[in-house]
Design a protein around this motif. Structure first.
Motif, PDB file in Angstrom:
ATOM      1  N   LEU A 287       0.837  -1.191   0.000  1.00  0.00           N
ATOM      2  CA  LEU A 287       0.000   0.000   0.000  1.00  0.00           C
ATOM      3  C   LEU A 287       0.874   1.244   0.000  1.00  0.00           C
ATOM      4  CD1 LEU A 287      -2.686  -1.021   2.670  1.00  0.00           C
ATOM      5  CD2 LEU A 287      -2.854  -1.238   0.177  1.00  0.00           C
ATOM      6  N   SER A 288       0.450   2.264  -0.719  1.00  0.00           N
ATOM      7  CA  SER A 288       1.228   3.504  -0.752  1.00  0.00           C
ATOM      8  C   SER A 288       1.093   4.281   0.542  1.00  0.00           C
ATOM      9  CB  SER A 288       0.781   4.374  -1.928  1.00  0.00           C
ATOM     10  OG  SER A 288      -0.609   4.674  -1.836  1.00  0.00           O
ATOM     11  N   LYS A 289      -0.061   4.154   1.216  1.00  0.00           N
ATOM     12  CA  LYS A 289      -0.277   4.856   2.473  1.00  0.00           C
ATOM     13  C   LYS A 289      -1.009   3.946   3.461  1.00  0.00           C
ATOM     14  CE  LYS A 289      -0.356   9.686   0.908  1.00  0.00           C
ATOM     15  NZ  LYS A 289      -1.123  10.949   0.897  1.00  0.00           N
ATOM     16  N   VAL A 290      -0.633   4.082   4.721  1.00  0.00           N
ATOM     17  CA  VAL A 290      -1.279   3.348   5.804  1.00  0.00           C
ATOM     18  C   VAL A 290      -1.555   4.336   6.927  1.00  0.00           C
ATOM     19  CG1 VAL A 290      -1.037   1.534   7.534  1.00  0.00           C
ATOM     20  CG2 VAL A 290      -0.136   1.174   5.223  1.00  0.00           C
ATOM     21  N   ALA A 291      -2.790   4.358   7.419  1.00  0.00           N
ATOM     22  CA  ALA A 291      -3.137   5.258   8.520  1.00  0.00           C
ATOM     23  C   ALA A 291      -2.492   4.780   9.819  1.00  0.00           C
ATOM     24  CB  ALA A 291      -4.655   5.321   8.682  1.00  0.00           C
ATOM     25  N   LEU A 292      -2.165   5.734  10.672  1.00  0.00           N
ATOM     26  CA  LEU A 292      -1.505   5.395  11.933  1.00  0.00           C
ATOM     27  C   LEU A 292      -2.346   4.432  12.755  1.00  0.00           C
ATOM     28  CD1 LEU A 292       0.816   5.773  13.926  1.00  0.00           C
ATOM     29  CD2 LEU A 292      -0.409   7.755  14.856  1.00  0.00           C
TER      30      LEU A 292
END
Length: 321
Positions: free
Chosen positions: A153-158
């Motif tokens: 994934l390009s982004k992962v939420a904290l």
């Protein structure tokens, strides 16, 4: 209640026994090798501490401690395979030394042995212990899969990252304490507060672990420097950097994620420091540490009996390896 160091010596003495038969050596020698690399043995000793917090130390806690430690080492063998890690505790990983197929099988039989130890406890405890052990084992696997998924994934939420490390790392810390408390005859309320103490401590522990992977001394940590950075793993450090870095720093970070320059680790660490990620990490660790202590304070036993657990919590989060 005894201090961690004293209980560690007691556990180590018992754990040094032979856990596996001699043949086939090609299957069992890799496990003996891996166990010989040592380790902090934190989780099984937490089981002993969970027992002794409420009652005299029982032999069942040692059996469960053996099961916990073997399960943990099984997960590390497979974790190293999935991460393609060359080193563990400063030594060659099992799959690098003995081959991939053997490492998979050796890890599997270590898990089988863990259940063998668990089966030795008194029948009155077994259903509750087995349920918690199975639930925890499944959660650890779920966490490991999420960790793998995050790499694509390009982004992962904290919050998603915190959920992942809760499953992958902290639930086993929490379950170790709770299983000991079950053997010690603790009330359900005390069991749950001790579990939450372990859960939050485990999250803080993983934050420190990720921090040391990036900023620690490789000679002390015993792992490849910046291994998470080289693998583009979505650690809390990277997630935070992607959230807060702007302008040239953000552009440079994204470029490094798409490439693999020789000095990639050094460049990423410089960006982490520029964007304040290093300081933020220590603050986040402190938040979970304080939450853990609140749950420990809520356990209804005399305060002096909880002191060894408080000392251990401080020690774990101040470590350099």
């Amino acid at each position: 209640m005894q201090r961690f160091e004293d209980l560690l010596k007691l556990f180590q003495t018992r754990f040094q026994q032979a856990h596996f038969p001699e043949t086939p050596a090609t299957l069992y020698e890799p496990n003996n090798y891996f166990l010989s690399l040592g380790g902090k043995r934190i989780r099984p000793v937490l089981c002993l501490m969970g027992n002794e917090l409420f009652e005299t130390l029982h032999d069942d806690a040692y059996a469960v401690g053996n099961a916990i430690e073997l399960f943990h080492n099984f997960s590390l063998i497979h974790d190293d395979i999935m991460d393609n890690a060359p080193l563990r505790r400063g030594k060659t990983t099992v799959h690098e030394k003995y081959g991939l197929s053997t490492a998979i099988l050796s890890g599997d039989v270590m898990l089988v042995k863990a259940y063998d130890y668990l089966s030795k406890v008194q029948v009155r405890y077994l259903p509750q212990l087995l349920h918690l052990f199975n639930k925890t084992a499944a959660e650890v696997c779920e966490g490991q899969q999420l960790d793998i998924d995050f790499q694509h994934l390009s982004k992962v939420a904290l919050e998603d990252y915190i959920h992942m490390i809760t499953l992958k790392t902290s639930v086993l810390v929490a379950a170790s304490l709770k299983m000991g408390a079950i053997i010690g005859g603790a009330s359900e309320g005390n069991q749950n507060h001790l579990y939450q103490f372990g859960r939050d401590l485990g999250i803080a522990f993983q934050i420190q672990d990720d921090y040391l992977d990036a900023f620690g001394d490789p000679s002390k940590v015993g792992k490849q420097a910046g291994g998470d950075i080289l693998e583009n793993k979505k650690t809390f450090l990277l997630i935070r950097a992607l959230e807060v870095c702007k302008g040239e720093a953000a552009e440079e970070l994204n470029r490094l994620l798409e490439s693999n320059p020789v000095d990639k680790v050094q460049q990423v660490l410089k960006i982490y420091e520029t964007c304040g990620v290093k300081e933020w990490a220590n603050q986040l660790k402190q938040q979970y540490f304080e939450s853990a202590l609140l749950h420990l304070d809520a356990v209804a036993v005399v305060g002096t009996r909880k002191q060894p657990l408080k000392e251990l919590a401080h020690l774990l989060l101040q470590r350099e390896y």
